[in-house]
Design a protein around this motif. Structure first.
Motif, PDB file in Angstrom:
ATOM      1  N   GLY A 165     -30.373 -45.422 -40.028  1.00  0.00           N
ATOM      2  CA  GLY A 165     -29.961 -46.347 -40.612  1.00  0.00           C
ATOM      3  C   GLY A 165     -30.891 -46.769 -41.941  1.00  0.00           C
ATOM      4  N   TYR A 166     -32.030 -47.059 -41.647  1.00  0.00           N
ATOM      5  CA  TYR A 166     -33.028 -47.381 -42.800  1.00  0.00           C
ATOM      6  C   TYR A 166     -33.174 -46.169 -43.880  1.00  0.00           C
ATOM      7  CZ  TYR A 166     -37.181 -48.672 -45.234  1.00  0.00           C
ATOM      8  OH  TYR A 166     -38.190 -48.764 -46.302  1.00  0.00           O
ATOM      9  N   ASP A 167     -33.205 -44.981 -43.416  1.00  0.00           N
ATOM     10  CA  ASP A 167     -33.423 -43.824 -44.149  1.00  0.00           C
ATOM     11  C   ASP A 167     -32.324 -43.905 -45.157  1.00  0.00           C
ATOM     12  OD1 ASP A 167     -34.421 -41.468 -45.605  1.00  0.00           O
ATOM     13  OD2 ASP A 167     -33.348 -40.044 -43.678  1.00  0.00           O
ATOM     14  N   THR A 168     -31.254 -44.149 -44.662  1.00  0.00           N
ATOM     15  CA  THR A 168     -30.024 -44.250 -45.686  1.00  0.00           C
ATOM     16  C   THR A 168     -29.580 -45.379 -46.666  1.00  0.00           C
ATOM     17  OG1 THR A 168     -28.538 -44.966 -43.848  1.00  0.00           O
ATOM     18  CG2 THR A 168     -28.699 -42.443 -44.304  1.00  0.00           C
ATOM     19  N   SER A 169     -30.493 -46.460 -46.380  1.00  0.00           N
ATOM     20  CA  SER A 169     -30.419 -47.638 -47.099  1.00  0.00           C
ATOM     21  C   SER A 169     -31.245 -47.333 -48.451  1.00  0.00           C
ATOM     22  CB  SER A 169     -31.263 -48.833 -46.392  1.00  0.00           C
ATOM     23  OG  SER A 169     -32.583 -48.536 -46.457  1.00  0.00           O
ATOM     24  N   ASP A 170     -30.966 -48.447 -49.488  1.00  0.00           N
ATOM     25  CA  ASP A 170     -31.933 -48.257 -50.603  1.00  0.00           C
ATOM     26  C   ASP A 170     -32.928 -49.283 -50.780  1.00  0.00           C
ATOM     27  OD1 ASP A 170     -30.635 -50.628 -50.801  1.00  0.00           O
ATOM     28  OD2 ASP A 170     -29.464 -50.521 -52.644  1.00  0.00           O
ATOM     29  N   ASP A 171     -33.651 -49.587 -49.823  1.00  0.00           N
ATOM     30  CA  ASP A 171     -34.949 -50.234 -49.560  1.00  0.00           C
ATOM     31  C   ASP A 171     -35.830 -49.956 -50.535  1.00  0.00           C
ATOM     32  OD1 ASP A 171     -36.254 -52.449 -48.514  1.00  0.00           O
ATOM     33  OD2 ASP A 171     -37.394 -51.143 -47.347  1.00  0.00           O
ATOM     34  N   PHE A 172     -36.447 -50.758 -51.370  1.00  0.00           N
ATOM     35  CA  PHE A 172     -37.546 -50.626 -52.415  1.00  0.00           C
ATOM     36  C   PHE A 172     -37.321 -49.470 -53.265  1.00  0.00           C
ATOM     37  CE2 PHE A 172     -39.362 -47.644 -49.191  1.00  0.00           C
ATOM     38  CZ  PHE A 172     -39.726 -46.482 -50.144  1.00  0.00           C
ATOM     39  N   GLU A 173     -35.949 -49.124 -53.315  1.00  0.00           N
ATOM     40  CA  GLU A 173     -35.696 -48.399 -54.650  1.00  0.00           C
ATOM     41  C   GLU A 173     -34.937 -49.032 -55.673  1.00  0.00           C
ATOM     42  OE1 GLU A 173     -33.190 -45.060 -52.933  1.00  0.00           O
ATOM     43  OE2 GLU A 173     -34.515 -44.837 -51.038  1.00  0.00           O
ATOM     44  N   GLY A 174     -34.689 -50.261 -55.587  1.00  0.00           N
ATOM     45  CA  GLY A 174     -33.582 -50.569 -56.669  1.00  0.00           C
ATOM     46  C   GLY A 174     -34.299 -50.920 -57.949  1.00  0.00           C
ATOM     47  N   GLY A 175     -35.450 -50.784 -58.239  1.00  0.00           N
ATOM     48  CA  GLY A 175     -36.058 -50.981 -59.591  1.00  0.00           C
ATOM     49  C   GLY A 175     -36.241 -49.337 -60.153  1.00  0.00           C
ATOM     50  N   ALA A 176     -36.051 -48.284 -59.425  1.00  0.00           N
ATOM     51  CA  ALA A 176     -36.313 -46.964 -59.762  1.00  0.00           C
ATOM     52  C   ALA A 176     -35.000 -46.440 -60.299  1.00  0.00           C
ATOM     53  CB  ALA A 176     -36.948 -46.288 -58.791  1.00  0.00           C
ATOM     54  N   ARG A 177     -35.127 -45.529 -61.136  1.00  0.00           N
ATOM     55  CA  ARG A 177     -33.885 -44.857 -61.611  1.00  0.00           C
ATOM     56  C   ARG A 177     -34.121 -43.388 -61.756  1.00  0.00           C
ATOM     57  NH1 ARG A 177     -32.175 -48.995 -60.434  1.00  0.00           N
ATOM     58  NH2 ARG A 177     -30.779 -50.415 -61.451  1.00  0.00           N
ATOM     59  N   GLY A 178     -33.255 -42.652 -62.043  1.00  0.00           N
ATOM     60  CA  GLY A 178     -33.272 -40.909 -62.147  1.00  0.00           C
ATOM     61  C   GLY A 178     -34.247 -40.243 -61.369  1.00  0.00           C
ATOM     62  N   PHE A 179     -34.992 -39.822 -61.786  1.00  0.00           N
ATOM     63  CA  PHE A 179     -36.338 -38.965 -61.063  1.00  0.00           C
ATOM     64  C   PHE A 179     -37.173 -39.799 -60.218  1.00  0.00           C
ATOM     65  CE2 PHE A 179     -40.069 -35.962 -61.419  1.00  0.00           C
ATOM     66  CZ  PHE A 179     -39.556 -35.140 -60.365  1.00  0.00           C
ATOM     67  N   SER A 180     -37.508 -40.954 -60.755  1.00  0.00           N
ATOM     68  CA  SER A 180     -38.323 -41.855 -59.832  1.00  0.00           C
ATOM     69  C   SER A 180     -37.587 -42.114 -58.446  1.00  0.00           C
ATOM     70  CB  SER A 180     -38.714 -43.082 -60.611  1.00  0.00           C
ATOM     71  OG  SER A 180     -39.514 -42.932 -61.853  1.00  0.00           O
ATOM     72  N   ARG A 181     -36.352 -42.449 -58.848  1.00  0.00           N
ATOM     73  CA  ARG A 181     -35.607 -42.721 -57.458  1.00  0.00           C
ATOM     74  C   ARG A 181     -35.351 -41.493 -56.519  1.00  0.00           C
ATOM     75  NH1 ARG A 181     -32.003 -47.127 -56.849  1.00  0.00           N
ATOM     76  NH2 ARG A 181     -30.400 -46.732 -54.852  1.00  0.00           N
ATOM     77  N   THR A 182     -35.288 -40.311 -57.020  1.00  0.00           N
ATOM     78  CA  THR A 182     -35.189 -39.367 -56.255  1.00  0.00           C
ATOM     79  C   THR A 182     -36.438 -39.086 -55.537  1.00  0.00           C
ATOM     80  OG1 THR A 182     -33.639 -38.148 -57.852  1.00  0.00           O
ATOM     81  CG2 THR A 182     -34.655 -36.761 -56.063  1.00  0.00           C
ATOM     82  N   ILE A 183     -37.764 -39.304 -56.206  1.00  0.00           N
ATOM     83  CA  ILE A 183     -38.996 -39.058 -55.602  1.00  0.00           C
ATOM     84  C   ILE A 183     -39.020 -40.161 -54.459  1.00  0.00           C
ATOM     85  CG2 ILE A 183     -41.532 -39.454 -55.873  1.00  0.00           C
ATOM     86  CD1 ILE A 183     -40.946 -38.158 -58.766  1.00  0.00           C
ATOM     87  N   LEU A 184     -38.662 -41.525 -54.690  1.00  0.00           N
ATOM     88  CA  LEU A 184     -38.815 -42.373 -53.588  1.00  0.00           C
ATOM     89  C   LEU A 184     -38.117 -42.218 -52.487  1.00  0.00           C
ATOM     90  CD1 LEU A 184     -39.073 -45.783 -55.787  1.00  0.00           C
ATOM     91  CD2 LEU A 184     -40.939 -44.435 -54.674  1.00  0.00           C
ATOM     92  N   ARG A 185     -36.982 -41.566 -52.814  1.00  0.00           N
ATOM     93  CA  ARG A 185     -35.879 -41.369 -51.443  1.00  0.00           C
ATOM     94  C   ARG A 185     -36.430 -40.256 -50.830  1.00  0.00           C
ATOM     95  NH1 ARG A 185     -31.203 -42.791 -49.902  1.00  0.00           N
ATOM     96  NH2 ARG A 185     -31.139 -44.232 -51.594  1.00  0.00           N
ATOM     97  N   ARG A 186     -37.120 -39.198 -51.462  1.00  0.00           N
ATOM     98  CA  ARG A 186     -37.494 -38.190 -50.710  1.00  0.00           C
ATOM     99  C   ARG A 186     -38.622 -38.485 -49.746  1.00  0.00           C
ATOM    100  NH1 ARG A 186     -37.185 -32.715 -50.838  1.00  0.00           N
ATOM    101  NH2 ARG A 186     -35.916 -32.457 -52.675  1.00  0.00           N
ATOM    102  N   ILE A 187     -39.720 -39.504 -50.503  1.00  0.00           N
ATOM    103  CA  ILE A 187     -40.700 -39.976 -49.589  1.00  0.00           C
ATOM    104  C   ILE A 187     -40.380 -40.654 -48.531  1.00  0.00           C
ATOM    105  CG2 ILE A 187     -42.763 -41.415 -49.865  1.00  0.00           C
ATOM    106  CD1 ILE A 187     -43.197 -40.701 -52.635  1.00  0.00           C
ATOM    107  N   LYS A 188     -39.502 -41.463 -48.734  1.00  0.00           N
ATOM    108  CA  LYS A 188     -38.883 -42.463 -47.595  1.00  0.00           C
ATOM    109  C   LYS A 188     -38.396 -41.780 -46.697  1.00  0.00           C
ATOM    110  CE  LYS A 188     -35.113 -44.923 -48.100  1.00  0.00           C
ATOM    111  NZ  LYS A 188     -34.262 -46.009 -48.444  1.00  0.00           N
ATOM    112  N   GLY A 189     -37.767 -40.620 -46.848  1.00  0.00           N
ATOM    113  CA  GLY A 189     -36.964 -39.852 -45.731  1.00  0.00           C
ATOM    114  C   GLY A 189     -38.077 -39.176 -45.088  1.00  0.00           C
ATOM    115  N   TRP A 190     -39.182 -38.665 -45.568  1.00  0.00           N
ATOM    116  CA  TRP A 190     -40.124 -37.819 -45.162  1.00  0.00           C
ATOM    117  C   TRP A 190     -40.794 -38.776 -44.026  1.00  0.00           C
ATOM    118  CZ3 TRP A 190     -45.367 -38.019 -44.598  1.00  0.00           C
ATOM    119  CH2 TRP A 190     -46.116 -36.767 -43.878  1.00  0.00           C
ATOM    120  N   LEU A 191     -41.172 -40.091 -44.687  1.00  0.00           N
ATOM    121  CA  LEU A 191     -41.934 -41.047 -44.085  1.00  0.00           C
ATOM    122  C   LEU A 191     -41.108 -41.409 -42.629  1.00  0.00           C
ATOM    123  CD1 LEU A 191     -43.621 -43.281 -46.698  1.00  0.00           C
ATOM    124  CD2 LEU A 191     -44.681 -41.632 -45.297  1.00  0.00           C
ATOM    125  N   CYS A 192     -39.874 -41.518 -42.814  1.00  0.00           N
ATOM    126  CA  CYS A 192     -39.061 -41.835 -41.676  1.00  0.00           C
ATOM    127  C   CYS A 192     -38.992 -40.735 -40.545  1.00  0.00           C
ATOM    128  CB  CYS A 192     -37.504 -41.954 -42.169  1.00  0.00           C
ATOM    129  SG  CYS A 192     -37.099 -43.513 -42.823  1.00  0.00           S
TER     130      CYS A 192
END
Length: 266
Positions: A165-192
């Motif tokens: 559930g947390y992996d699919t949330s947008d926690d701490f990604e709100g201020g990022a857009r485009g490539f930055s958001r993609t990077i943060l989502r990948r990092i979060k998924g890996w950490l999860c």
């Protein structure tokens, strides 16, 4: 419904007039800090990709002329004296792609390590996961819910659901857009995924060491917090170095196997 429970609870905790605890304020501040740091992620990763890609292209060109000058690329077939120069583009392209990809993973790893080391990302993710787990198991994110003993299998399933559930949330990604958001989502998924592996392993250790049939989320969280940041930094450093070695090896194999293949054709 279980999937809606975390959202309802977080919403209830944010109702007007409800005073956040110091832990909640610290968690919110950390989320904002992570969001701001993540905005610069694209620049960091892009710089690594371009830098490593340029290095790989240069190495490809150098490798071609070294092999050409030493006769490693020689072949008796007449037209080959002209066609051999097509390998220059192959070597340069493979070098740019291989080293560029290595730079991508090293850049992502550097961003992740910065978020873990300076912005306590691992602690933030752990807090969010256990908040969701408490809601899933007891309907509320309270100290009492965390201290409530649960069957071992129920603990494992609750953790899997909370992390998913947390992996699919947008926690701490709100201020990022485009490539930055993609990077943060990948990092979060890996950490999860890594955090899930660690938590499931800790559950196994608890059952082996104490032969218990039940375990509380509070006890598991206490164990998980021990050396969490150091463990996560070691895992991240190992992962980014491993990816860099893989892609560098890919380049070396192409450069080394091409002359061997030509020798077999002579």
């Amino acid at each position: 419904m279980a999937s809606e429970a975390p959202a309802r609870t977080l919403e209830a905790r944010a109702q007007p007039g409800a005073r956040p605890t110091s832990e909640q304020r610290g968690s919110l501040d950390r989320a904002l800090s992570l969001g701001k740091a993540g905005v610069a992620a694209a620049a960091t990763v892009t710089a690594r990709v371009v830098g490593f890609g340029a290095l790989g292209l240069l190495l490809g060109v150098v490798a071609f002329f070294v092999e050409l000058g030493t006769g490693l690329l020689a072949h008796p077939w007449g037209p080959w004296r002209y066609l051999v120069y097509s390998l220059l583009f192959v070597y340069a392209g493979v070098g740019a792609f291989g080293f560029g990809t290595a730079g991508l993973w090293r850049g992502i790893g550097r961003v992740a390590m910065n978020l873990v080391e300076k912005h306590k990302l691992a602690q933030h993710v752990l807090e969010r996961v256990f908040s969701r787990a408490a809601v899933l198991s007891a309907g509320a994110d309270t100290p009492e819910a965390l201290r409530r003993p649960l069957p071992i299998e129920a603990i494992r399933e609750t953790l899997r659901q909370a992390i998913a559930g947390y992996d699919t949330s947008d926690d701490f990604e709100g201020g990022a857009r485009g490539f930055s958001r993609t990077i943060l989502r990948r990092i979060k998924g890996w950490l999860c995924r890594k955090l899930e592996e660690r938590l499931i392993a800790l559950v196994g250790e608890e059952t082996r060491d104490t032969s218990i049939a039940e375990l509380s989320l509070a006890r598991l969280r206490e164990r998980a917090e021990q050396d969490l940041q150091e463990w996560m930094l070691d895992v991240l450093d190992g992962a980014r170095n491993r990816q860099a070695r893989i892609w560098a090896t890919f380049f070396v194999l192409v450069v080394a196997l091409t002359p061997i293949f030509l020798v077999q054709l002579r």
